[in-house]
Design a protein around this motif. Structure first.
Motif, mmCIF file in Angstrom:
data_model
loop_
_atom_site.group_PDB
_atom_site.id
_atom_site.type_symbol
_atom_site.label_atom_id
_atom_site.label_comp_id
_atom_site.label_asym_id
_atom_site.label_seq_id
_atom_site.Cartn_x
_atom_site.Cartn_y
_atom_site.Cartn_z
ATOM 1 N N ASP A 16 -4.783 1.507 0.505
ATOM 2 C CA ASP A 16 -4.214 1.105 1.787
ATOM 3 C C ASP A 16 -3.416 -0.189 1.740
ATOM 4 O OD1 ASP A 16 -4.302 1.671 4.818
ATOM 5 O OD2 ASP A 16 -4.976 -0.410 4.724
ATOM 6 N N LYS A 31 2.991 2.116 2.023
ATOM 7 C CA LYS A 31 3.100 2.593 3.404
ATOM 8 C C LYS A 31 4.540 2.930 3.782
ATOM 9 C CE LYS A 31 -0.746 -0.022 5.521
ATOM 10 N NZ LYS A 31 -1.190 -0.802 4.343
ATOM 11 N N GLY A 44 0.792 -1.222 0.000
ATOM 12 C CA GLY A 44 0.000 0.000 0.000
ATOM 13 C C GLY A 44 0.823 1.269 0.000
ATOM 14 N N THR A 89 -0.056 5.331 6.619
ATOM 15 C CA THR A 89 -0.816 5.117 5.405
ATOM 16 C C THR A 89 -1.512 6.407 4.975
ATOM 17 O OG1 THR A 89 -2.438 3.623 4.362
ATOM 18 C CG2 THR A 89 -2.905 4.339 6.623
#
Length: 302
Positions: free
Chosen positions: A98, A56, A54, A80
């Motif tokens: 996400d 992140k 995602g 995120t």
């Protein structure tokens, strides 16, 4: 008897999951970086970003000391990015933004650019542009949201950073009240509102209009996020510039910030930048000292 034991185990697992975070969970990700993860550095600070998870931020360390949550529970680790307001998608988070893999558009030394898949549900795509500012000691993250649909849509950017759950303090400079009132014990002093992380019998989240920054100090590290200072009426409906979430077990803490609620015509994009600073500070530093550190970062010319 075996059936009863299995049922009790399932109930116990459900209770633990409820205590760990804000909502229903799905398994399939962990904070362990994949082979595609990219490391950016500013002096002794390293940031790990994983396009496969995602996009992140999975880690932010000063030397070997971590400030980002490494919880093994899904949706409880890393930093995120979501679209706001949440009422348009509720829970769980939109998977294209996400969890799903982002395309690597550029990976050149200290510059990483990622693009998400298009959300079929919302009609948006998300971009993440990571650079470094060595002179200022900052990581510069510029998010973008593009309207990939055929109709004009309003949307706001929203960064969610899960931090370690030590005995830390969260602080920012509110321009008005923090709501809901009394949910967290904020103390106003030295021009900021201060909350020493604590445990409570329920999950809690507060909202506020800030002055374009949000900070967290724990275990001798100070994390400062700097972003657009929103004016009244700019956040998405029911949302706010600054948000703080702490679960009932204090095992899950979120620092959240949002940008302006913007009308995007088909094909249009918005851009929103967050500057991240992580630096060591003396343990037990006074609140006056912490504010001086923050002001030196967010107002370097004053």
């Amino acid at each position: 008897m075996k059936r009863m034991i299995l049922s009790l185990m399932a109930i116990g697992l459900a209770a633990v999951m409820q205590a760990q975070g804000p909502g229903p969970r799905s398994f399939g990700q962990s904070p362990t970086p994949s082979e595609a993860a990219v490391t950016l550095s500013v002096g002794d600070v390293k940031m790990i970003v994983d396009p496969e998870k995602g996009g992140k931020v999975l880690s932010l360390k000063y030397k070997e000391q971590e400030v980002i949550s490494q919880s093994r529970w899904p949706e409880s680790f890393g930093s995120t990015f979501w679209t706001s307001p949440q009422k348009e998608w509720n829970w769980p988070p939109v998977p294209e933004f996400d969890k799903q893999a982002y395309q690597v558009v550029k990976n050149d030394a200290q510059h990483l650019v990622l693009t998400s898949p298009v959300s079929e549900r919302l009609g948006f795509s998300v971009g993440k542009d990571f650079t470094t500012d060595a002179a200022a000691g900052a990581f510069v993250v510029t998010y973008s949201i593009k309207n990939e649909g055929q109709e004009a849509r309003r949307v706001a950017p929203w960064e969610i950073t899960r931090v370690t759950n030590g005995d830390g303090v969260i602080f920012f400079a509110p321009t008005d009240s923090i709501w809901p009132a009394g949910l967290m014990n904020f103390e106003t002093v030295e021009g900021a509102a201060w909350y020493v992380t604590d445990e409570a019998p329920q999950n809690r989240k507060v909202n506020a209009d800030g002055h374009g920054w949000l900070a967290y100090c724990a275990d001798g590290l100070l994390l400062v996020k700097q972003f657009q200072d929103l004016q009244s009426g700019q956040p998405a409906p029911g949302e706010a510039e600054v948000q703080v979430y702490v679960n009932r077990g204090k095992t899950y803490i979120e620092l959240e910030s949002q940008g302006a609620y913007t009308l995007l015509q088909p094909g249009e994009s918005l851009r929103w930048t967050v500057r991240w600073y992580l630096l060591p500070v003396a343990k037990g530093m006074s609140r006056k000292g912490l504010m001086e550190q923050v002001n030196s970062l967010v107002n370097p010319n004053d």
